[in-house]
Write an enzyme that holds these catalytic residues in place. Structure first.
Site, PDB file in Angstrom:
ATOM      1  CB  CYS A 143      -0.915   0.018   1.224  1.00  0.00           C
ATOM      2  SG  CYS A 143      -2.043  -1.386   1.327  1.00  0.00           S
ATOM      3  CD1 TRP A 168     -25.854  19.023  16.438  1.00  0.00           C
ATOM      4  CD2 TRP A 168     -26.035  16.799  16.282  1.00  0.00           C
ATOM      5  NE1 TRP A 168     -26.858  18.634  17.281  1.00  0.00           N
ATOM      6  CE2 TRP A 168     -27.007  17.275  17.215  1.00  0.00           C
ATOM      7  CE3 TRP A 168     -25.980  15.427  16.048  1.00  0.00           C
ATOM      8  CZ2 TRP A 168     -27.889  16.440  17.888  1.00  0.00           C
ATOM      9  CZ3 TRP A 168     -26.852  14.582  16.702  1.00  0.00           C
ATOM     10  CH2 TRP A 168     -27.790  15.086  17.615  1.00  0.00           C
TER      11      TRP A 168
END
Length: 472
Positions: free
Chosen positions: A60, A453
């Site tokens: 990766c 939020w």
């Protein structure tokens, strides 16, 4: 051809078991190392075969090495062959296994240097043969200057080409994870980059509306995006080297071509041996990573299919995180313990320059294929409190099952702070949470890190409303 000594309690009278491992990267050597921790060399002999030059490395990381973010190849190597041998693992490099004799409990191998072949018997076998890059059968695809990127050897060959090539034009074929990461690497090296993608948008692991955000961002970085185009041939010059990539409608000049089309499970040996394969060509295992129907054969890493915990179906996902976990599970079981790998939810993250891309769970077409009825919502929010310096926009898409409200999937595209938020959704998917349950999650908050939020919870709230509306 010679026969290596037999194991078990045969003619040699030995009682030591022999574990044979095919493949010297993440899954194979994790399994070997974990088995060695549990059982010493007097109890368990371990022989591992690796056809390449390197072991236990991060595939990766190759795009970041090629692009210059990682300063050298050795930084990607977790453990060298010598370090494995010091742990009493008989690791045979540049040696390819060419046949598995299941009935005879043995494998045939060939030394790639000398050509010598031999049979090696086993009591327990681990198949960790990984995946192979998809290399289309096109005219000119084997020309000098055309590269796949799967192993450290591949990465070194590409770097050698980049160093020796005077031109600065690159074409990347494919716009999945490998394609977008290699596009970034080549941009970082000062190349003019064209990405040719047969899909309508890059990143087919996302829904097209989210892929469009990636497309727009890549073009803003100076990358030429050619979507909905199939490569028909690789054109070469008088010297035989690549000079362009052709589609049905156009030609794109190239001094180097990188294939980023994806990978398939490397199960040629397993198929020839009659071992069970799934619909995607990967080996099928039980929860202990034992090959189905075979008591003493295990498999892990990119050559296997795994259970999708959301859809309940088998799928193939080539990721180093899974491969290392598979190896740990296999090694524990081979070593006399017990461990299981329950499955995945399909979490993956990537980036192209400063754009972060993340997904987990099902896309819309996955949910349709699984026969699920669902609602989708998409929201825009910021990575931090809107008034705090450095707040970046991000887009979050969420899928929830109708009636139950069960979370089915999340996709996120944005700048700094976007990608790793997908882990919230990955945990929720693994736990089988509903979007309503998610709205009550006690996530960390402070203005430098998140709005009051969190964007994932904003999406969950909107999903709750959509599910309720559909039920009404």
């Amino acid at each position: 051809m010679s026969m290596s000594r037999t194991s078990g309690t045969g003619s040699t009278g030995r009682t030591t078991e022999r574990l044979v491992v095919i493949g010297g990267d993440a899954a194979g050597m994790s399994a070997a190392s974990q088995a060695r921790r549990l059982r010493g060399p007097e109890e368990l002999e371990i022989v591992a075969f690796e056809r390449g030059h390197f072991t236990s490395y991060s595939a990766c990381g190759i795009p970041y090495w090629v692009g210059g973010d990682v300063p050298g190849r050795d930084r990607l190597i977790a453990r060298t062959p010598q370090e494995h041998r010091e742990r009493h693992i008989d690791l045979r490099m540049r040696t390819e296994v060419t046949e598995i004799d299941v009935a005879g409990g043995r494998v045939r191998s060939r030394d790639l240097g000398s050509g010598a072949e031999e049979w090696t018997s086993y009591d327990k076998l681990v198949i960790a043969t990984g995946a192979r890059p998809i290399r289309p059968d096109l005219p000119g695809v084997d020309a000098p200057g055309v590269h796949g990127v799967q192993t450290l050897d591949d990465g070194q060959a590409l770097l050698d080409t980049l160093t020796a090539t005077e031109g600065r034009r690159a074409v990347v074929v494919g716009a999945g994870y490998i394609g977008v990461e290699m596009a970034e690497a080549l941009i970082n090296r000062g190349y003019e980059v064209t990405v040719v993608n047969r899909g309508k948008e890059p990143m087919s692991t996302l829904d097209p509306d989210m892929g469009r955000l990636v497309h727009t961002a890549m073009e803003a970085l100076g990358i030429t995006m050619v979507d909905d185009a199939e490569v028909t041939k690789v054109l070469t010059g008088e010297d035989g080297r690549v000079r362009a990539v052709a589609t049905q409608d156009a030609e794109y000049p190239a001094d180097v071509v990188v294939l980023g089309i994806g990978v398939r499970p490397e199960t040629t040996l397993a198929k020839a041996a009659g071992l069970p394969l799934g619909d995607h060509g990967g080996l099928l295992t039980d929860l202990a990573m034992r090959v189905r129907g075979h008591e003493n054969i295990w498999a892990g890493g990119d050559c296997v299919e795994v259970l999708d915990l959301v859809s309940g179906r088998e799928r193939h996902i080539a990721l180093g995180t899974h491969a290392n976990k598979h190896g740990q599970v296999i090694g524990a079981n081979v070593g006399g313990g017990y461990a299981t790998f329950p499955g995945v939810v399909g979490t993956a993250v990537s980036k192209v320059c400063d754009l972060e891309i993340a997904r987990t769970g099902l896309r819309e077409k996955d949910a349709h294929r699984a026969g699920l009825r669902f609602e989708t919502v998409t929201i825009e929010s910021t990575s931090r409190a809107g008034y705090y310096p450095g707040a970046e926009l991000m887009t979050v898409k969420m899928l929830a099952e109708r009636r139950t409200g069960r979370l089915l999937g999340v996709q996120i595209v944005g700048r700094e702070g976007a990608a790793k938020r997908v882990d919230i959704a990955a945990v929720a998917l693994t736990a089988g949470m509903t979007v309503e349950q998610m709205t009550a999650l006690d996530l960390g908050y402070a203005p430098p890190f998140s709005p009051v939020w969190d964007p994932v919870l904003v999406a969950a709230r909107k999903a709750v409303a959509a599910v309720r509306e559909s039920a009404g």
